[in-house]
Write a protein that holds these residues in place. Structure first.
Motif, PDB file in Angstrom:
ATOM      1  N   ALA A  36       0.685  -1.347   0.086  1.00  0.00           N
ATOM      2  CA  ALA A  36      -0.003   0.046   0.024  1.00  0.00           C
ATOM      3  C   ALA A  36       0.805   1.097   0.024  1.00  0.00           C
ATOM      4  CB  ALA A  36      -0.991   0.056   1.116  1.00  0.00           C
ATOM      5  N   THR A  37       0.419   2.271  -0.630  1.00  0.00           N
ATOM      6  CA  THR A  37       0.783   3.714  -0.647  1.00  0.00           C
ATOM      7  C   THR A  37       0.816   4.134   1.043  1.00  0.00           C
ATOM      8  OG1 THR A  37       0.061   3.990  -2.769  1.00  0.00           O
ATOM      9  CG2 THR A  37       0.973   5.878  -1.702  1.00  0.00           C
ATOM     10  N   SER A  38      -0.302   3.802   1.519  1.00  0.00           N
ATOM     11  CA  SER A  38      -0.502   4.244   2.755  1.00  0.00           C
ATOM     12  C   SER A  38      -1.771   3.401   3.382  1.00  0.00           C
ATOM     13  CB  SER A  38      -0.932   5.780   3.176  1.00  0.00           C
ATOM     14  OG  SER A  38      -2.097   6.054   2.424  1.00  0.00           O
ATOM     15  N   TRP A  39      -1.607   3.463   4.586  1.00  0.00           N
ATOM     16  CA  TRP A  39      -2.729   2.393   5.198  1.00  0.00           C
ATOM     17  C   TRP A  39      -2.909   3.036   6.785  1.00  0.00           C
ATOM     18  CZ3 TRP A  39      -2.337  -0.906   9.672  1.00  0.00           C
ATOM     19  CH2 TRP A  39      -1.291  -1.091  10.245  1.00  0.00           C
ATOM     20  N   GLY A  40      -4.116   2.576   7.200  1.00  0.00           N
ATOM     21  CA  GLY A  40      -4.506   2.730   8.646  1.00  0.00           C
ATOM     22  C   GLY A  40      -5.958   2.309   9.169  1.00  0.00           C
ATOM     23  N   TRP A  41      -6.306   2.943  10.290  1.00  0.00           N
ATOM     24  CA  TRP A  41      -7.611   2.578  10.530  1.00  0.00           C
ATOM     25  C   TRP A  41      -8.430   3.592  11.356  1.00  0.00           C
ATOM     26  CZ3 TRP A  41      -3.300   1.393  13.509  1.00  0.00           C
ATOM     27  CH2 TRP A  41      -3.163   1.549  14.630  1.00  0.00           C
ATOM     28  N   ASP A  42      -9.630   3.493  11.256  1.00  0.00           N
ATOM     29  CA  ASP A  42     -10.498   4.563  12.051  1.00  0.00           C
ATOM     30  C   ASP A  42     -11.450   3.650  12.675  1.00  0.00           C
ATOM     31  OD1 ASP A  42      -9.494   6.902  10.557  1.00  0.00           O
ATOM     32  OD2 ASP A  42     -10.496   6.073   8.878  1.00  0.00           O
ATOM     33  N   SER A  43     -11.821   4.223  13.966  1.00  0.00           N
ATOM     34  CA  SER A  43     -12.861   3.491  14.905  1.00  0.00           C
ATOM     35  C   SER A  43     -13.775   4.375  15.552  1.00  0.00           C
ATOM     36  CB  SER A  43     -12.220   2.274  15.753  1.00  0.00           C
ATOM     37  OG  SER A  43     -11.233   2.992  16.501  1.00  0.00           O
ATOM     38  N   ASP A  44     -14.670   3.852  15.760  1.00  0.00           N
ATOM     39  CA  ASP A  44     -15.540   4.612  17.094  1.00  0.00           C
ATOM     40  C   ASP A  44     -16.098   3.361  18.057  1.00  0.00           C
ATOM     41  OD1 ASP A  44     -17.760   2.870  16.137  1.00  0.00           O
ATOM     42  OD2 ASP A  44     -18.366   4.577  14.686  1.00  0.00           O
ATOM     43  N   SER A  45     -16.717   3.528  18.967  1.00  0.00           N
ATOM     44  CA  SER A  45     -17.235   2.786  20.039  1.00  0.00           C
ATOM     45  C   SER A  45     -17.660   1.369  19.479  1.00  0.00           C
ATOM     46  CB  SER A  45     -18.101   3.389  21.158  1.00  0.00           C
ATOM     47  OG  SER A  45     -19.350   3.737  20.307  1.00  0.00           O
ATOM     48  N   ALA A  46     -18.272   1.431  18.270  1.00  0.00           N
ATOM     49  CA  ALA A  46     -19.001   0.293  17.855  1.00  0.00           C
ATOM     50  C   ALA A  46     -18.201  -0.473  16.434  1.00  0.00           C
ATOM     51  CB  ALA A  46     -20.185   0.386  17.328  1.00  0.00           C
ATOM     52  N   PHE A  47     -17.445   0.213  15.835  1.00  0.00           N
ATOM     53  CA  PHE A  47     -16.848  -0.268  14.463  1.00  0.00           C
ATOM     54  C   PHE A  47     -15.429   0.219  14.374  1.00  0.00           C
ATOM     55  CE2 PHE A  47     -17.485  -1.027  10.119  1.00  0.00           C
ATOM     56  CZ  PHE A  47     -18.066  -2.114   9.944  1.00  0.00           C
ATOM     57  N   LYS A  48     -14.856  -0.852  13.493  1.00  0.00           N
ATOM     58  CA  LYS A  48     -13.695  -0.387  12.955  1.00  0.00           C
ATOM     59  C   LYS A  48     -13.423  -0.540  11.862  1.00  0.00           C
ATOM     60  CE  LYS A  48     -10.264  -3.319  13.257  1.00  0.00           C
ATOM     61  NZ  LYS A  48     -10.511  -4.438  14.529  1.00  0.00           N
ATOM     62  N   THR A  49     -12.631   0.375  10.895  1.00  0.00           N
ATOM     63  CA  THR A  49     -12.388   0.217   9.561  1.00  0.00           C
ATOM     64  C   THR A  49     -10.626   0.408   9.245  1.00  0.00           C
ATOM     65  OG1 THR A  49     -14.413   1.473   8.854  1.00  0.00           O
ATOM     66  CG2 THR A  49     -12.597   1.229   7.099  1.00  0.00           C
ATOM     67  N   VAL A  50     -10.458  -0.789   8.670  1.00  0.00           N
ATOM     68  CA  VAL A  50      -8.940  -0.854   8.344  1.00  0.00           C
ATOM     69  C   VAL A  50      -8.915  -0.524   6.785  1.00  0.00           C
ATOM     70  CG1 VAL A  50      -6.856  -1.947   8.291  1.00  0.00           C
ATOM     71  CG2 VAL A  50      -8.493  -2.628  10.075  1.00  0.00           C
ATOM     72  N   TRP A  51      -8.112   0.367   6.422  1.00  0.00           N
ATOM     73  CA  TRP A  51      -7.818   0.928   5.067  1.00  0.00           C
ATOM     74  C   TRP A  51      -6.687   0.825   4.588  1.00  0.00           C
ATOM     75  CZ3 TRP A  51      -4.811   4.963   4.419  1.00  0.00           C
ATOM     76  CH2 TRP A  51      -4.614   5.766   5.519  1.00  0.00           C
ATOM     77  N   ALA A  52      -6.696   0.698   3.203  1.00  0.00           N
ATOM     78  CA  ALA A  52      -5.240   0.656   2.536  1.00  0.00           C
ATOM     79  C   ALA A  52      -5.465   1.669   1.314  1.00  0.00           C
ATOM     80  CB  ALA A  52      -4.723  -0.862   2.155  1.00  0.00           C
ATOM     81  N   GLU A  53      -4.619   2.323   0.724  1.00  0.00           N
ATOM     82  CA  GLU A  53      -4.579   3.222  -0.515  1.00  0.00           C
ATOM     83  C   GLU A  53      -3.550   2.510  -1.376  1.00  0.00           C
ATOM     84  OE1 GLU A  53      -4.559   7.285   0.352  1.00  0.00           O
ATOM     85  OE2 GLU A  53      -6.692   7.098   0.908  1.00  0.00           O
ATOM     86  N   LEU A  54      -4.025   2.170  -2.617  1.00  0.00           N
ATOM     87  CA  LEU A  54      -3.175   1.820  -3.825  1.00  0.00           C
ATOM     88  C   LEU A  54      -3.150   2.793  -4.877  1.00  0.00           C
ATOM     89  CD1 LEU A  54      -4.069  -2.255  -3.774  1.00  0.00           C
ATOM     90  CD2 LEU A  54      -2.507  -1.083  -2.329  1.00  0.00           C
ATOM     91  N   LYS A  55      -1.737   2.964  -5.550  1.00  0.00           N
ATOM     92  CA  LYS A  55      -1.887   3.668  -6.652  1.00  0.00           C
ATOM     93  C   LYS A  55      -1.901   2.955  -7.711  1.00  0.00           C
ATOM     94  CE  LYS A  55       0.467   7.896  -4.981  1.00  0.00           C
ATOM     95  NZ  LYS A  55       1.204   9.053  -5.147  1.00  0.00           N
ATOM     96  N   ALA A  56      -2.654   3.480  -8.878  1.00  0.00           N
ATOM     97  CA  ALA A  56      -2.836   2.581 -10.248  1.00  0.00           C
ATOM     98  C   ALA A  56      -1.346   2.873 -10.853  1.00  0.00           C
ATOM     99  CB  ALA A  56      -3.758   3.542 -10.878  1.00  0.00           C
TER     100      ALA A  56
END
Length: 115
Positions: free
Chosen positions: A94-114
């Motif tokens: 990935a070009t970059s990655w990380g995660w976001d969360s609140d009290s009930a849900f987490k999202t792990v993300w990754a960005e890829l360049k074309a």
């Protein structure tokens, strides 16, 4: 979250990227999705979501689950370990990655360049 979830996610990514004419990204995106979805299935035991977002530079992959307290951490797996390399693979691809969360849900993300 079922054992078949990562396979279905890989198929969805291949189909979506082909429809977006981003065939050159399919292999890398499929690997990243496979690792993120597998981690979500293994470590959350909750419903798992997958979102692909096309942007000007490539794509953003988002995998969500219901365990916000379990955050992804790359680690150095021992040579004889059969797992523990997933987030290191994501980090390498990935070009970059990380995660976001609140009290009930987490999202792990990754960005890829074309390419």
């Amino acid at each position: 979250a079922e054992s078949t979830t990562p396979g279905r996610a890989r198929t969805d990514v291949r189909t979506t990227l082909a429809s977006w004419h981003l065939d050159s990204m399919i292999d890398t995106a499929t690997l990243v999705v496979s690792e993120l979805v597998t981690n979500a299935v293994r470590h959350s035991g909750t419903e798992v979501s997958l979102t692909l977002i096309r942007n000007a530079d490539g794509i953003r992959i988002e995998v969500g689950d219901g365990r916000p307290e379990v955050v992804p951490t790359p680690r150095q797996a021992a040579v004889d370990e059969t797992n523990g390399r997933g987030m290191a693979l994501v980090e390498a691809c990935a070009t970059s990655w990380g995660w976001d969360s609140d009290s009930a849900f987490k999202t792990v993300w990754a960005e890829l360049k074309a390419a």
